[in-house]
Design a protein around this motif. Structure first.
Motif, PDB file in Angstrom:
ATOM      1  N   ILE A 196       0.951  -1.011   0.081  1.00  0.00           N
ATOM      2  CA  ILE A 196       0.100   0.002  -0.032  1.00  0.00           C
ATOM      3  C   ILE A 196       0.997   1.146  -0.043  1.00  0.00           C
ATOM      4  CG2 ILE A 196      -1.885  -1.062   0.901  1.00  0.00           C
ATOM      5  CD1 ILE A 196      -1.423   0.332   3.465  1.00  0.00           C
ATOM      6  N   SER A 197       0.353   2.268  -0.637  1.00  0.00           N
ATOM      7  CA  SER A 197       1.387   3.321  -0.772  1.00  0.00           C
ATOM      8  C   SER A 197       0.377   4.676  -0.859  1.00  0.00           C
ATOM      9  CB  SER A 197       2.021   3.578  -2.431  1.00  0.00           C
ATOM     10  OG  SER A 197       2.590   4.656  -2.727  1.00  0.00           O
ATOM     11  N   THR A 198       0.807   5.772  -0.336  1.00  0.00           N
ATOM     12  CA  THR A 198       0.122   7.185  -0.426  1.00  0.00           C
ATOM     13  C   THR A 198       0.098   7.752  -1.568  1.00  0.00           C
ATOM     14  OG1 THR A 198       2.062   8.323   0.361  1.00  0.00           O
ATOM     15  CG2 THR A 198       0.554   7.474   1.985  1.00  0.00           C
ATOM     16  N   ASP A 206       7.354   2.419   0.641  1.00  0.00           N
ATOM     17  CA  ASP A 206       5.960   1.881   0.826  1.00  0.00           C
ATOM     18  C   ASP A 206       6.027   0.525   1.617  1.00  0.00           C
ATOM     19  OD1 ASP A 206       4.799   3.870  -0.736  1.00  0.00           O
ATOM     20  OD2 ASP A 206       5.232   3.103  -2.576  1.00  0.00           O
ATOM     21  N   VAL A 236      -1.741   0.952  10.439  1.00  0.00           N
ATOM     22  CA  VAL A 236      -1.802   2.190   9.389  1.00  0.00           C
ATOM     23  C   VAL A 236      -2.899   3.103   9.367  1.00  0.00           C
ATOM     24  CG1 VAL A 236      -2.438   2.034   6.873  1.00  0.00           C
ATOM     25  CG2 VAL A 236      -1.251   0.088   7.693  1.00  0.00           C
ATOM     26  N   LYS A 240      -6.792   7.592   2.529  1.00  0.00           N
ATOM     27  CA  LYS A 240      -6.924   6.922   1.217  1.00  0.00           C
ATOM     28  C   LYS A 240      -5.483   6.240   1.007  1.00  0.00           C
ATOM     29  CE  LYS A 240      -7.640   8.210  -3.470  1.00  0.00           C
ATOM     30  NZ  LYS A 240      -7.935   9.532  -4.301  1.00  0.00           N
ATOM     31  N   TYR A 241      -5.528   5.093   0.163  1.00  0.00           N
ATOM     32  CA  TYR A 241      -4.109   4.616  -0.085  1.00  0.00           C
ATOM     33  C   TYR A 241      -4.377   4.054  -1.767  1.00  0.00           C
ATOM     34  CZ  TYR A 241      -2.785   5.015   4.816  1.00  0.00           C
ATOM     35  OH  TYR A 241      -2.594   5.476   6.246  1.00  0.00           O
ATOM     36  N   TYR A 242      -3.265   3.635  -2.095  1.00  0.00           N
ATOM     37  CA  TYR A 242      -3.151   2.969  -3.353  1.00  0.00           C
ATOM     38  C   TYR A 242      -2.743   1.583  -3.074  1.00  0.00           C
ATOM     39  CZ  TYR A 242      -3.925   7.177  -5.601  1.00  0.00           C
ATOM     40  OH  TYR A 242      -4.663   8.631  -5.965  1.00  0.00           O
ATOM     41  N   SER A 266      -7.522   2.219  -6.093  1.00  0.00           N
ATOM     42  CA  SER A 266      -7.564   3.011  -4.972  1.00  0.00           C
ATOM     43  C   SER A 266      -8.371   2.464  -3.983  1.00  0.00           C
ATOM     44  CB  SER A 266      -8.176   4.103  -5.657  1.00  0.00           C
ATOM     45  OG  SER A 266      -8.495   5.274  -4.504  1.00  0.00           O
ATOM     46  N   TYR A 268      -9.913   2.848   0.537  1.00  0.00           N
ATOM     47  CA  TYR A 268     -10.147   3.774   1.605  1.00  0.00           C
ATOM     48  C   TYR A 268     -10.070   2.688   3.018  1.00  0.00           C
ATOM     49  CZ  TYR A 268     -10.898   7.845   4.553  1.00  0.00           C
ATOM     50  OH  TYR A 268     -10.955   8.974   5.529  1.00  0.00           O
TER      51      TYR A 268
END
Length: 606
Positions: A196-198, A206, A236, A240-242, A266, A268
């Motif tokens: 997961i990444s911002t 990440d 965590v 919102k994350y990717y 994407s 949440y």
């Protein structure tokens, strides 16, 4: 022929320290039981140290490095594999610092399609480490070399990734992915990684949340992966994350196009709902003396989205009403760890009412509450309500300590091992109980009703306080029942008896222990005094009747009967009886003294 590698079930970690046996004619190589070696040929078979037909040596570890001829690339085909609690790791290079792939399992004994491994695209070399566990038939590799490094072309098909927009933390998620192989070259075992990444750029900052190894994908085929154990870690932050699903993140298989091996979604991240339930609650006994022990046990289970609650506080409180807000007395408390949906440990405890301010006969309410401070914001009901009764007409129960000595003054009640009347006694123990009579003019008697002891355990009864001047009356090692109960009498008025349980060497821990009863038989002269001093009055009585017990007698029970034999009232330790509900007539009162004797008295109600 040896059995084949079971893909990701293989108990493999390939690293490498190997001793090599080489039969030049047959081109047969073996892993050593320790050390390392180098192979510089491009044909033959590589076996564990047991060879083609034997088992490998347990608890060995060897490394082998295969260096191809100039300009060539090693190709290894794993033909057969059977291993138990072993590890195999493969390094794509000429040492154990190169990129590697690991297979982990505890038990492998199966067959399937052959897995293929290629040497480094830089120097063509490959290194293996084989660390063995329990004995088994092991492995068989075929060694070949290629003139050119193989061309790879694989990708993740459309739709791979996570099908959710909102993702609770700490909850098992179902990801879906479909890796495809469009090349002529099998992928070899490969990794699927999840991050997961911002932002939409995947880099070293990440968070990798899961990774697994999958078996080879052959040319023109694809596979389907549904990963059900992946979780967003609880630490965590919400937001919102990717979400990245990545095939071959470490680039073990170089391709001309590295841009199609991942998918981005994407999501949440939200807090999970946390709920817990109380199961299998039990409080025993239903009623007891205020000085005796009540025991409880229960199981807590996670029933919300969050499958495992890492830390869960609990408290047991008590009060005189069913309102938990009025339950100000804490009887017990604790912290449960890793509370799951299944297979949780049973929590146990105990309390003595009188030590917590509950001394009078009556019914009291008990409350078991999970997360009492509201740290987890539990969803749903997390409180259990039960009740216990105090009945001081029930004999007191005294438990031997686990270690050390406890002294009591009593002429009635029961004595048990440290497990009490309902549980096995704990080991190791050498605890003792010294019993004095409740009055210096009495002689204490201990009657051992039964015993069930572990091997090498014993009960010792001493006339005295158990010290050096005490006399050992009997050492008991054999079991017996109430038909063969044993009585022990102190040597004089006011002198003690001591009971010791020793289980320092027991093989058990599953033995019921013993039950003994305390009494102080009345001496004849004392008996006459008791009869004379015990009075009731006034007689006749109007609204009350006073009971005057002899000096030194504080514990007694009584029953009042009408002239026709009907039981009108039962009571304990009450010196004044209210007669407001009694009709005029003749009555009989029976008073039971600490030594078990019953004294009758008559009175008239006007």
């Amino acid at each position: 022929m040896k059995k084949l590698l079971s893909k990701q079930l293989a108990s493999i970690i390939l690293v490498g320290s190997i001793f090599l046996n080489l039969d030049v004619a047959a081109q047969t190589f073996k892993f050593p039981t320790s050390g390392s070696t180098t192979i510089t040929t491009c044909s033959g078979h590589l076996y564990d140290d047991g060879g083609a037909d034997g088992n490998y040596t347990p608890d060995s570890e060897g490394i082998v490095t295969i260096l191809p001829e100039n300009g060539k690339f090693v190709k290894l085909t794993l033909n057969d594999y059977t291993a138990y609690f072993s590890e195999l790791e493969i390094y794509f290079g000429d040492n154990t610092s190169a990129k590697s792939i690991t297979f982990e399992s505890f038990l492998v004994s199966s067959s399937g399609p052959h897995d293929v491994f290629y040497g480094s695209p830089v120097n063509g070399a490959i290194t293996l480490r084989f660390k063995t566990g329990y004995e088994a038939s092991g492995l068989d590799f075929t060694i070949e070399c290629l003139d050119e490094y193989p061309l790879y072309d694989f990708y993740l098909s459309e739709g791979s990734g996570i099908p959710l927009d909102t993702v609770p933390k700490g909850v098992n998620l179902g990801t879906e992915s479909s890796p495809q192989n469009a090349s002529e070259t099998p992928t070899g075992p490969y990794k699927m990684s999840y991050f997961i990444s911002t932002d939409k750029v995947l880099d070293a900052n990440d968070l990798k949340i899961y990774e697994d190894v999958y078996t080879s994908i052959y040319k023109g085929t694809f596979t389907y992966i549904n990963e059900g154990v992946l979780q967003i870690p609880l630490e965590v932050p919400v937001g919102k994350y990717y979400f990245f699903t990545v095939m071959d993140y470490d680039n073990l298989f170089p391709e001309s196009d590295e841009t199609n091996n991942f998918s981005i979604d994407s999501i949440y991240v939200i807090e999970p709902t946390v709920s817990a339930s109380i199961e299998d609650w039990e409080l025993t006994p239903e009623a007891n003396n205020a000085d005796n022990q009540f025991a409880f046990k229960f199981i807590a289970e996670s029933v919300g989205e969050l499958r495992t609650i890492t830390s869960l506080d609990w408290v047991i409180k008590a009060g005189t009403t069913k309102d938990i807000n009025n339950a100000s007395v804490r009887l017990a408390e604790g912290i449960l760890t890793n509370v799951d949906r299944f297979w949780n440990d049973e929590s146990k405890g105990s309390f003595i009412p009188s030590e917590n301010g509950f001394t009078q006969n009556g019914t009291y309410y008990i409350f078991l509450q999970l997360d009492p401070e509201g740290k987890l914001s539990l969803v749903g009901e997390s409180i259990l309500i039960d009740s216990f009764k105090i009945d001081n007409s029930i004999d007191k129960a005294f438990l031997l300590p686990l270690t050390g000595n406890v002294v009591i003054n009593s002429c009635n009640g029961f004595v048990y091992d440290n497990g009490g009347p309902d549980n096995w006694y704990k080991i190791s123990t050498d605890g003792s109980l010294t019993i004095y009579p409740d009055s210096p003019d009495k002689i204490v008697v201990v009657t051992l009703n039964n015993a069930s002891l572990g091997i090498f355990d014993d009960i010792k009864i001493y006339d005295g306080d158990g010290g050096s001047s005490s006399e050992l009356m009997e050492e008991i090692t054999d079991d017996f029942t109430e038909e063969n109960k044993k009585s022990f009498k102190a040597s004089g008025k006011g002198k003690p008896l001591t009971v010791v349980l020793n289980s320092m060497n027991s093989f058990g821990g599953f033995n019921e222990g013993f039950e003994a009863e305390i009494s102080c038989p009345v001496i004849a002269s004392t008996r006459n005094r008791l009869v004379e001093e015990l009075t009731v009055g006034p007689n006749p009585a109007n609204s009350f009747l006073q009971i005057n017990m002899p000096k030194g007698v504080n514990q007694f029970t009584g029953k009042v009967y009408s002239n026709d034999g009907k039981l009108m009232k039962s009571f304990s330790n009450e010196s004044i009886l209210d007669l407001a509900d009694f009709v005029s007539g003749n009555y009989l009162i029976l008073l039971t003294l600490p030594d078990g004797s019953v004294e009758p008295r008559k009175f008239i109600k006007r």
